[in-house]
Design an enzyme around this catalytic site. Sequence first.
Site, mmCIF file in Angstrom:
data_model
loop_
_atom_site.group_PDB
_atom_site.id
_atom_site.type_symbol
_atom_site.label_atom_id
_atom_site.label_comp_id
_atom_site.label_asym_id
_atom_site.label_seq_id
_atom_site.Cartn_x
_atom_site.Cartn_y
_atom_site.Cartn_z
ATOM 1 C CG MET A 91 -16.572 1.662 15.883
ATOM 2 S SD MET A 91 -18.100 2.202 15.408
ATOM 3 C CE MET A 91 -18.602 3.300 16.937
ATOM 4 C CG HIS A 92 -10.057 -0.151 16.603
ATOM 5 N ND1 HIS A 92 -10.649 -1.253 17.108
ATOM 6 C CD2 HIS A 92 -9.056 -0.670 16.091
ATOM 7 C CE1 HIS A 92 -10.044 -2.380 16.465
ATOM 8 N NE2 HIS A 92 -9.191 -1.957 15.805
ATOM 9 N NE ARG A 93 -10.971 -3.071 11.941
ATOM 10 C CZ ARG A 93 -9.871 -3.695 12.095
ATOM 11 N NH1 ARG A 93 -8.864 -3.052 11.841
ATOM 12 N NH2 ARG A 93 -9.581 -4.918 12.813
#
Length: 348
Positions: free
Chosen positions: A201-203
Amino acid sequence: MKKVITVIGARPQFVKSGPLSKALRKHFQEIIVHSGQHYDANLSENILRDIGSPKPDYFLKTIGSTHGAQTASILRATEEVFIKESPDAVIVFGDTNTTLAASIAAVKLGIKLVHVEAGLRSFNKAMPEEINRIATDRISDFLFAPTPIAMKHLTDEGLKDKSYLTGDIMVDSVKSVSGQITKDILNAWQLEENKYYLLTMHRPYNVDNKENLLRILADLATLPYPIVFPIHPRTKKVLAGTDISPNIKLIEPQGYVNFTGLLKYSHKMITDSGGVQKEAYIQKKPCITLRTETEWVGTIDAGWNLLLPPENGDLSEAITAFNPSGSHPDLFGVDVADKMVQILLDSL
Ligand code: UD1
């Protein structure tokens, strides 16, 4: 021998460049330019090593903490290299700020531009990647579309004459490391095959707001198996100094062999990345995508990818209930790098 410059700079591009470099070098002189957008060894060197990519000929220094400044810095630095090397073509991948910057630099110098992974659309202009894709496709000379859906988007936008349905280069990427994967990866984190989830998860819209990120993680932590979470620097910065559930094992971003292995032996993939949705499909793993839309709609239509907008809540319930099986059509093709190189050989 014609000269091509391949521009890479962020993790998803390193993964794609390895197989293409290998195929290119049989027929072209290839120069590799690393923009410096991703500079941590975990995101850069380790991936390039695993994918068998040759060492970059140029490692540029990217500066800038905003999108505009980062893009401008890469534009200026790549332009200098293009002027010096005067290549017959520049190849860019995907949708990052590196892609857009190098594309503008190349076309303004009259150099032929090749876009690998063209035609993807999320139809969400709030994503910086969507702007990068649309702009790059519009100014490229060769558009290599990974799927018929991507081809359709390019046709709808009047770009059909420059477009080629090549398949997705990541098929070659996954294949190139599959022989190196062993179950040793499970021992490293005391995991049991098929009894853990892999999470990335990095958005910005999922991670930049700390409260939001902690709410997502607290929900995921109620899943029945542990979660292995190789954490991107962007997400790590937001979580710094905060305790999270022991059911979530935070680990460093992994090299490509380890990551592909962790995915292979996982129960399900949970992600907000684009490329990971494809890697899960290629490896026949159920994928849950924590977003409101995806560019990879084929994986949703095939039934192996579930779009789960995090703001809806009740994530773990929906993840547990998602159990695809049955038909798994080929969406992404085979021997994609060779096809791309053949097109360039015929046309450059
Ligand atoms: C970029 C891409 C995204 C891609 C992602 C994969 C754009 C617009 N976004 O997002 O499409 O999915 O890469 O990882 O190009 N940082 C480090 N070390 C690094 C790299 C970055 O600490 O090696 C930090 C940066 O300083 C910054 C943050 O992480 O604070 C985000 O980096 P950035 O390259 O701006 O965007 P990503 O979120 O990685």
